[in-house]
Design a protein around this motif. Sequence first.
Motif, PDB file in Angstrom:
ATOM      1  N   LEU A  51       0.839  -1.200   0.000  1.00  0.00           N
ATOM      2  CA  LEU A  51       0.000   0.000   0.000  1.00  0.00           C
ATOM      3  C   LEU A  51       0.871   1.245   0.000  1.00  0.00           C
ATOM      4  O   LEU A  51       0.605   2.212  -0.725  1.00  0.00           O
ATOM      5  CB  LEU A  51      -0.920   0.002   1.228  1.00  0.00           C
ATOM      6  N   TYR A  52       1.922   1.211   0.823  1.00  0.00           N
ATOM      7  CA  TYR A  52       2.846   2.340   0.888  1.00  0.00           C
ATOM      8  C   TYR A  52       3.659   2.484  -0.399  1.00  0.00           C
ATOM      9  O   TYR A  52       4.123   3.580  -0.717  1.00  0.00           O
ATOM     10  CB  TYR A  52       3.791   2.173   2.076  1.00  0.00           C
ATOM     11  N   GLN A  53       3.822   1.385  -1.121  1.00  0.00           N
ATOM     12  CA  GLN A  53       4.635   1.381  -2.345  1.00  0.00           C
ATOM     13  C   GLN A  53       3.787   1.575  -3.610  1.00  0.00           C
ATOM     14  O   GLN A  53       4.200   1.224  -4.708  1.00  0.00           O
ATOM     15  CB  GLN A  53       5.442   0.078  -2.419  1.00  0.00           C
ATOM     16  N   LEU A  54       2.581   2.143  -3.427  1.00  0.00           N
ATOM     17  CA  LEU A  54       1.699   2.518  -4.540  1.00  0.00           C
ATOM     18  C   LEU A  54       1.159   1.321  -5.295  1.00  0.00           C
ATOM     19  O   LEU A  54       0.847   1.408  -6.487  1.00  0.00           O
ATOM     20  CB  LEU A  54       2.420   3.468  -5.520  1.00  0.00           C
ATOM     21  N   GLN A  55       1.015   0.175  -4.615  1.00  0.00           N
ATOM     22  CA  GLN A  55       0.512  -1.038  -5.253  1.00  0.00           C
ATOM     23  C   GLN A  55      -0.639  -1.623  -4.428  1.00  0.00           C
ATOM     24  O   GLN A  55      -0.531  -2.717  -3.891  1.00  0.00           O
ATOM     25  CB  GLN A  55       1.621  -2.075  -5.391  1.00  0.00           C
ATOM     26  N   PRO A  56      -1.745  -0.898  -4.283  1.00  0.00           N
ATOM     27  CA  PRO A  56      -2.852  -1.394  -3.458  1.00  0.00           C
ATOM     28  C   PRO A  56      -3.469  -2.665  -4.021  1.00  0.00           C
ATOM     29  O   PRO A  56      -3.654  -2.795  -5.235  1.00  0.00           O
ATOM     30  CB  PRO A  56      -3.848  -0.234  -3.479  1.00  0.00           C
ATOM     31  N   THR A  57      -3.775  -3.618  -3.151  1.00  0.00           N
ATOM     32  CA  THR A  57      -4.382  -4.880  -3.554  1.00  0.00           C
ATOM     33  C   THR A  57      -5.474  -5.248  -2.560  1.00  0.00           C
ATOM     34  O   THR A  57      -5.461  -4.831  -1.403  1.00  0.00           O
ATOM     35  CB  THR A  57      -3.348  -6.019  -3.574  1.00  0.00           C
ATOM     36  N   GLU A  58      -6.423  -6.038  -3.026  1.00  0.00           N
ATOM     37  CA  GLU A  58      -7.472  -6.523  -2.130  1.00  0.00           C
ATOM     38  C   GLU A  58      -6.890  -7.409  -1.029  1.00  0.00           C
ATOM     39  O   GLU A  58      -7.406  -7.445   0.076  1.00  0.00           O
ATOM     40  CB  GLU A  58      -8.529  -7.297  -2.924  1.00  0.00           C
ATOM     41  N   LYS A  59      -5.801  -8.119  -1.342  1.00  0.00           N
ATOM     42  CA  LYS A  59      -5.173  -8.962  -0.325  1.00  0.00           C
ATOM     43  C   LYS A  59      -4.657  -8.120   0.836  1.00  0.00           C
ATOM     44  O   LYS A  59      -4.805  -8.482   2.001  1.00  0.00           O
ATOM     45  CB  LYS A  59      -4.022  -9.765  -0.928  1.00  0.00           C
ATOM     46  N   ALA A  60      -4.052  -6.979   0.516  1.00  0.00           N
ATOM     47  CA  ALA A  60      -3.575  -6.090   1.573  1.00  0.00           C
ATOM     48  C   ALA A  60      -4.738  -5.595   2.414  1.00  0.00           C
ATOM     49  O   ALA A  60      -4.680  -5.577   3.656  1.00  0.00           O
ATOM     50  CB  ALA A  60      -2.814  -4.916   0.974  1.00  0.00           C
ATOM     51  N   LYS A 182      -8.954  16.623   9.948  1.00  0.00           N
ATOM     52  CA  LYS A 182      -8.486  15.339   9.410  1.00  0.00           C
ATOM     53  C   LYS A 182      -9.658  14.480   8.932  1.00  0.00           C
ATOM     54  O   LYS A 182      -9.574  13.816   7.889  1.00  0.00           O
ATOM     55  CB  LYS A 182      -7.684  14.580  10.468  1.00  0.00           C
ATOM     56  N   LYS A 183     -10.745  14.475   9.688  1.00  0.00           N
ATOM     57  CA  LYS A 183     -11.917  13.682   9.301  1.00  0.00           C
ATOM     58  C   LYS A 183     -12.547  14.235   8.026  1.00  0.00           C
ATOM     59  O   LYS A 183     -12.971  13.471   7.145  1.00  0.00           O
ATOM     60  CB  LYS A 183     -12.931  13.653  10.439  1.00  0.00           C
ATOM     61  N   VAL A 184     -12.606  15.572   7.926  1.00  0.00           N
ATOM     62  CA  VAL A 184     -13.159  16.189   6.718  1.00  0.00           C
ATOM     63  C   VAL A 184     -12.282  15.872   5.513  1.00  0.00           C
ATOM     64  O   VAL A 184     -12.781  15.513   4.432  1.00  0.00           O
ATOM     65  CB  VAL A 184     -13.296  17.716   6.899  1.00  0.00           C
ATOM     66  N   ASP A 185     -10.964  15.989   5.674  1.00  0.00           N
ATOM     67  CA  ASP A 185     -10.040  15.688   4.575  1.00  0.00           C
ATOM     68  C   ASP A 185     -10.205  14.252   4.096  1.00  0.00           C
ATOM     69  O   ASP A 185     -10.194  13.973   2.885  1.00  0.00           O
ATOM     70  CB  ASP A 185      -8.589  15.934   5.009  1.00  0.00           C
ATOM     71  N   ALA A 186     -10.343  13.319   5.050  1.00  0.00           N
ATOM     72  CA  ALA A 186     -10.510  11.908   4.688  1.00  0.00           C
ATOM     73  C   ALA A 186     -11.810  11.691   3.922  1.00  0.00           C
ATOM     74  O   ALA A 186     -11.866  10.916   2.961  1.00  0.00           O
ATOM     75  CB  ALA A 186     -10.472  11.029   5.939  1.00  0.00           C
ATOM     76  N   LYS A 187     -12.870  12.391   4.326  1.00  0.00           N
ATOM     77  CA  LYS A 187     -14.160  12.260   3.641  1.00  0.00           C
ATOM     78  C   LYS A 187     -14.084  12.790   2.208  1.00  0.00           C
ATOM     79  O   LYS A 187     -14.686  12.223   1.294  1.00  0.00           O
ATOM     80  CB  LYS A 187     -15.246  13.002   4.428  1.00  0.00           C
ATOM     81  N   ILE A 188     -13.349  13.890   2.020  1.00  0.00           N
ATOM     82  CA  ILE A 188     -13.188  14.440   0.680  1.00  0.00           C
ATOM     83  C   ILE A 188     -12.484  13.444  -0.230  1.00  0.00           C
ATOM     84  O   ILE A 188     -12.896  13.205  -1.369  1.00  0.00           O
ATOM     85  CB  ILE A 188     -12.410  15.770   0.733  1.00  0.00           C
ATOM     86  N   VAL A 189     -11.405  12.830   0.286  1.00  0.00           N
ATOM     87  CA  VAL A 189     -10.679  11.823  -0.491  1.00  0.00           C
ATOM     88  C   VAL A 189     -11.581  10.634  -0.786  1.00  0.00           C
ATOM     89  O   VAL A 189     -11.603  10.097  -1.912  1.00  0.00           O
ATOM     90  CB  VAL A 189      -9.408  11.369   0.248  1.00  0.00           C
ATOM     91  N   GLU A 190     -12.359  10.206   0.214  1.00  0.00           N
ATOM     92  CA  GLU A 190     -13.237   9.055   0.047  1.00  0.00           C
ATOM     93  C   GLU A 190     -14.254   9.290  -1.075  1.00  0.00           C
ATOM     94  O   GLU A 190     -14.602   8.374  -1.816  1.00  0.00           O
ATOM     95  CB  GLU A 190     -13.965   8.779   1.359  1.00  0.00           C
ATOM     96  N   LYS A 191     -14.726  10.536  -1.220  1.00  0.00           N
ATOM     97  CA  LYS A 191     -15.737  10.852  -2.231  1.00  0.00           C
ATOM     98  C   LYS A 191     -15.137  11.044  -3.623  1.00  0.00           C
ATOM     99  O   LYS A 191     -15.851  10.972  -4.623  1.00  0.00           O
ATOM    100  CB  LYS A 191     -16.505  12.113  -1.814  1.00  0.00           C
ATOM    101  N   THR A 192     -13.826  11.280  -3.687  1.00  0.00           N
ATOM    102  CA  THR A 192     -13.197  11.569  -4.983  1.00  0.00           C
ATOM    103  C   THR A 192     -12.302  10.451  -5.510  1.00  0.00           C
ATOM    104  O   THR A 192     -11.918  10.473  -6.680  1.00  0.00           O
ATOM    105  CB  THR A 192     -12.370  12.867  -4.906  1.00  0.00           C
ATOM    106  N   VAL A 193     -11.955   9.484  -4.648  1.00  0.00           N
ATOM    107  CA  VAL A 193     -11.076   8.384  -5.055  1.00  0.00           C
ATOM    108  C   VAL A 193     -11.793   7.058  -4.837  1.00  0.00           C
ATOM    109  O   VAL A 193     -12.342   6.813  -3.752  1.00  0.00           O
ATOM    110  CB  VAL A 193      -9.755   8.399  -4.262  1.00  0.00           C
ATOM    111  N   SER A 194     -11.789   6.201  -5.831  1.00  0.00           N
ATOM    112  CA  SER A 194     -12.462   4.904  -5.737  1.00  0.00           C
ATOM    113  C   SER A 194     -11.791   4.023  -4.673  1.00  0.00           C
ATOM    114  O   SER A 194     -10.589   4.061  -4.474  1.00  0.00           O
ATOM    115  CB  SER A 194     -12.407   4.177  -7.086  1.00  0.00           C
ATOM    116  N   SER A 195     -12.630   3.220  -4.003  1.00  0.00           N
ATOM    117  CA  SER A 195     -12.102   2.262  -3.030  1.00  0.00           C
ATOM    118  C   SER A 195     -11.694   0.949  -3.701  1.00  0.00           C
ATOM    119  O   SER A 195     -11.222   0.032  -3.039  1.00  0.00           O
ATOM    120  CB  SER A 195     -13.162   1.978  -1.943  1.00  0.00           C
ATOM    121  N   ASP A 196     -11.875   0.875  -5.024  1.00  0.00           N
ATOM    122  CA  ASP A 196     -11.516  -0.333  -5.782  1.00  0.00           C
ATOM    123  C   ASP A 196     -10.073  -0.236  -6.261  1.00  0.00           C
ATOM    124  O   ASP A 196      -9.759   0.597  -7.117  1.00  0.00           O
ATOM    125  CB  ASP A 196     -12.457  -0.470  -6.979  1.00  0.00           C
ATOM    126  N   PRO A 197      -9.154  -1.066  -5.729  1.00  0.00           N
ATOM    127  CA  PRO A 197      -7.738  -0.972  -6.138  1.00  0.00           C
ATOM    128  C   PRO A 197      -7.499  -1.292  -7.597  1.00  0.00           C
ATOM    129  O   PRO A 197      -6.499  -0.872  -8.176  1.00  0.00           O
ATOM    130  CB  PRO A 197      -7.032  -1.976  -5.222  1.00  0.00           C
TER     131      PRO A 197
END
Length: 200
Positions: A51-60, A182-197
């Motif tokens: 995840l830190y190395q820019l390779q998000p996976t469902e396994k992680a 921090k919570k607001v920032d996280a919500k903004i990212v959540e709405k603009t970036v897909s949770s699907d790796p």
Amino acid sequence: MDLTLHHWDDTKFVTQSPVQFAMTTNSSKGTHPTRQPSPTEKQLIDDILLLYQLQPTEKAYSHYSPNAVFHDPVSIAQGLDSIKSQFNGMPKLFASSITEKCDILSDETSPGKKIAMNLTQRYVLKSVMPGKSEGGEKTVNSKVTFWFDEEGLIERHDEEWDHEANRSGEDGFWGKVQQMRKKVDAKIVEKTVSSDPSKV
């Protein structure tokens, strides 16, 4: 025992040299005793480091509880989908992210309930200049702690830059202000970036 680390270099997949686990490790806060990871811990760390190395996976992400919380100096992501968005968004900002050090801290205060690591990560921003793939870079040393629930899933993931405790609502008025931001920032990212790796 070592970890074989990876990162993306533009469109080419690069294997990093293995990181060796030492008996002690140095951070921005001094020297700390370390220990070797168990095989189960090593697998979990291998997966999460992707995840830190820019390779998000469902396994992680399978190592996290559905109600897990991620807290760093920038955001507080509540729930697995929000955590996914935070890490899935990183490849949009960074050209590469390389793990330079990852040592398991020897901490017997909560055996079996957490893993604490001394992590050094080098981030290289994407360039905004035409014809240039990489911009500035920043090396960050952090204390990363995973707290586990009764099922062995991560219920809290704390990342403390320079091993300084994250500020929260328990730190008075300004701590509450930071926590809200921090919570607001996280919500903004959540709405603009897909949770699907797979869409990264």
